[in-house]
Design an enzyme around this catalytic site. Structure first.
Site, PDB file in Angstrom:
ATOM      1  N   GLU A  14      -1.065  -7.648   2.565  1.00 19.95           N
ATOM      2  CA  GLU A  14      -0.922  -6.311   2.291  1.00 19.95           C
ATOM      3  C   GLU A  14       0.196  -5.587   3.174  1.00 19.95           C
ATOM      4  OE1 GLU A  14      -3.234  -2.152   2.464  1.00 19.95           O
ATOM      5  OE2 GLU A  14      -3.570  -3.702   3.962  1.00 19.95           O
ATOM      6  N   SER A  23      -7.181   4.015  -1.534  1.00 22.09           N
ATOM      7  CA  SER A  23      -6.970   2.353  -1.473  1.00 22.09           C
ATOM      8  C   SER A  23      -8.122   1.880  -1.763  1.00 22.09           C
ATOM      9  CB  SER A  23      -6.294   2.379  -0.108  1.00 22.09           C
ATOM     10  OG  SER A  23      -5.005   2.745   0.187  1.00 22.09           O
ATOM     11  N   ASP A  61      -1.195  -0.190  -4.820  1.00 23.53           N
ATOM     12  CA  ASP A  61      -2.479   0.494  -5.173  1.00 23.53           C
ATOM     13  C   ASP A  61      -2.331   1.869  -5.752  1.00 23.53           C
ATOM     14  OD1 ASP A  61      -1.767   1.081  -2.644  1.00 23.53           O
ATOM     15  OD2 ASP A  61      -3.597   0.769  -1.600  1.00 23.53           O
ATOM     16  N   HIS A  62      -0.917   2.510  -5.174  1.00 24.58           N
ATOM     17  CA  HIS A  62      -0.832   3.885  -5.592  1.00 24.58           C
ATOM     18  C   HIS A  62       0.368   4.168  -4.785  1.00 24.58           C
ATOM     19  CE1 HIS A  62      -1.908   4.826  -1.346  1.00 24.58           C
ATOM     20  NE2 HIS A  62      -3.074   4.129  -1.562  1.00 24.58           N
ATOM     21  N   THR A 114      -7.922  -1.727   1.861  1.00 23.09           N
ATOM     22  CA  THR A 114      -7.456  -2.928   0.705  1.00 23.09           C
ATOM     23  C   THR A 114      -7.822  -4.315   1.137  1.00 23.09           C
ATOM     24  OG1 THR A 114      -5.467  -1.533   0.519  1.00 23.09           O
ATOM     25  CG2 THR A 114      -5.334  -3.642  -0.041  1.00 23.09           C
ATOM     26  N   HIS A 165       2.266   8.943   4.282  1.00 22.51           N
ATOM     27  CA  HIS A 165       1.210   9.947   4.751  1.00 22.51           C
ATOM     28  C   HIS A 165       1.960  10.720   5.721  1.00 22.51           C
ATOM     29  CE1 HIS A 165      -2.474   9.110   2.487  1.00 22.51           C
ATOM     30  NE2 HIS A 165      -2.327   8.075   2.957  1.00 22.51           N
ATOM     31  N   ASP A 200       2.205   2.824   3.278  1.00 25.50           N
ATOM     32  CA  ASP A 200       1.248   4.178   3.011  1.00 25.50           C
ATOM     33  C   ASP A 200       0.950   5.089   4.428  1.00 25.50           C
ATOM     34  OD1 ASP A 200      -0.935   5.380   1.538  1.00 25.50           O
ATOM     35  OD2 ASP A 200      -2.036   4.701   3.432  1.00 25.50           O
ATOM     36  N   ASP A 246       0.915  -1.160   0.124  1.00 28.59           N
ATOM     37  CA  ASP A 246       0.119   0.097   0.157  1.00 28.59           C
ATOM     38  C   ASP A 246       0.811   1.204   0.202  1.00 28.59           C
ATOM     39  OD1 ASP A 246      -2.030   2.069   0.725  1.00 28.59           O
ATOM     40  OD2 ASP A 246      -3.189   0.507   1.357  1.00 28.59           O
ATOM     41  N   HIS A 261      -2.062  10.969  -1.380  1.00 30.83           N
ATOM     42  CA  HIS A 261      -1.597   9.867  -2.451  1.00 30.83           C
ATOM     43  C   HIS A 261      -1.220  10.742  -3.564  1.00 30.83           C
ATOM     44  CE1 HIS A 261      -4.479   6.727  -0.482  1.00 30.83           C
ATOM     45  NE2 HIS A 261      -3.559   7.129   0.269  1.00 30.83           N
TER      46      HIS A 261
END
Length: 447
Positions: free
Chosen positions: A256, A84, A303-304, A137, A265, A261, A36, A409
């Site tokens: 995951e 996500s 996912d990004h 996710t 952030h 992620d 993620d 993101h």
């Protein structure tokens, strides 16, 4: 489950084309790993983070070894930057949907996921994550709801949605106990009544001996890898899931690496590299399993990307990985440690970061630490903590020449990594929905 007409048609075409050339007709086990927030810049930074500075060459990571292509990440419509939930629904169900959607299309109608198709065909199923297991996710593989924020309802679906009287997922390992043991409902009791073995800590994880199993190892997400042992907790949980899954039939396993992620952030580079290290350790576990089990495919992607990470900032043509390696805790944990140290915070700072502050930086941080110590009200404490944490990150990012563009993101392409049966099917550039479509073609009825 209802599936959109376009997705169904495309899936049928893909299946027909694949059936004509498939080298494997037996059901394949699928291991699907999602990092993620793990954009390509994280892969590059990690390569230099773990590089041996004593050698001239830049050593290969496992990400480099299994890299086969890239994937687009945009959601439905013209937003171009996915969250996500939409990203995971694309990866789980091969459809584009709106940000926030969990296993539903743009009309908020349920769509069949890879995990559900696998279970319907007779596969065992498992999900492992470092976040709460009802986070966006994993939820997009095993739930259907209009908003990712409905955590309790998602947790309820994990127990209430059944196939042949049993939940869709045989093995669930991650965080999120607060959503499963609530005042209004005890889902853990519901799972155990159905024969699920249960663990609520890493110390008890070894006591789980067989599937079905539920392990909720934290109240919400697990502690960051950089902050609390075991630093390879995702690798440990993945190994456990593989050990629990039956040996006599194929399985679908979602893994995951959630907190890459979260660190992105936070714009916390040391935290992010700790999560990347756990992700690589997990990739090692999975790739070894694949090499020992012929009829298995592993696909890993993201996912990004998150944070707009850059190696180099403020005009510097340099990125100092050695500085990042010297940081021993996340910014949140550093803030707590400095506050506890009080007037002796510079000693603790050196111990945990090794970074020498300028006179101006030291004066600023001293004021931030003092404000954190003397804060009285809850609002004052939260404000002082946030300010101190921001100061800590600014010092680390300046010292390492790490740049960030956002706390959210970003919309760039991400990497695709594969091993096992016909990994070349995932080579080149593709949409994220295409990864799911290709995996759908791997699923066969279990005899």
């Amino acid at each position: 489950m209802k599936q959109t007409l376009a997705a169904t048609a495309l899936l049928f075409i893909t299946q027909v084309a694949s059936a004509a050339t498939a080298q494997q007709v037996a059901p394949q086990s699928i291991i699907y790993v999602i990092g993620d927030g793990m954009g390509m810049e994280y892969i590059t930074a990690y390569r230099h983070f773990v590089d041996d500075p004593a050698t001239e060459e830049i050593e290969e990571t496992l990400f480099d070894r299994y890299f086969v292509g890239t994937s687009a990440t945009h959601p439905h419509g013209h937003e171009l930057v996915t969250d996500s939930a939409a990203g995971a629904t694309a990866l789980s169900a091969a459809i584009k949907t709106y940000n926030g959607a969990i296993g539903v299309d743009i009309d908020k109608q349920p769509v069949e996921t890879l995990l559900e198709r696998a279970k319907t065909l007779g596969y065992s199923t498992a999900m492992v994550t470092t976040s709460q297991i009802n986070h966006a996710t994993p939820a997009s593989f095993a739930a259907h709801i209009d908003s990712r924020q409905k955590y309790d309802e998602i947790a309820d679906q994990y127990l209430d949605n059944r196939i042949a009287g049993k939940p869709w997922v045989d093995v669930l390992i991650g965080g999120g106990e607060k959503y499963f043991k609530r005042e209004d409902r005890d889902l853990v009791a519901g799972f155990t009544a159905l024969g699920y073995q249960y663990a609520d800590s890493f110390a008890l994880l070894d006591r789980i001996e067989a599937a079905p199993a539920l392990a909720l190892l934290a109240d919400k997400g697990l502690p960051f890898a950089i902050d609390a042992p075991p630093a390879n907790r995702l690798a440990v949980m993945t190994s456990k899931a593989l050990a629990l899954l039956p040996k006599n039939k194929p399985f679908f396993l979602l893994v995951e690496a959630s907190e890459i992620d979260w660190c992105g952030h936070a714009n916390d580079i040391a935290c992010a590299m700790g999560e990347m290290h756990d992700a690589e350790q997990t990739l090692g576990v999975v790739s070894r399993y694949v090499s020992e089990h012929n009829n298995t495919v592993m696909v890993m992607t993201a996912d990004h990307s998150t944070g707009g990470l850059s190696m180099g900032a403020n005009g510097e043509y340099e990125w100092r990985a050695s500085v990042v390696r010297g940081v021993k805790a996340s910014a949140g944990e550093l803030a707590r440690e400095l506050k506890e140290a009080g007037n002796t915070w510079p000693v603790k700072w050196q111990e945990l970061t090794g970074i020498t502050l300028s006179a101006e930086q030291q004066d600023t941080m001293a004021k931030q630490v003092k404000a954190s110590v003397i804060a009285n009200t809850e609002a004052e404490k939260n404000s002082a903590k946030t300010t101190l944490r921001s100061g800590i990150l600014a010092a680390i990012n300046t010292a390492s020449a790490t740049g960030w563009t956002t706390g959210g993101h970003t919309g760039g392409d991400v990497g695709v990594f594969a091993a096992g049966v016909n990994p070349e099917q995932f080579a080149g550039h593709q949409d994220n929905t295409a990864i799911a479509l290709k995996l759908f073609t791997r699923l066969r009825p279990v005899q």
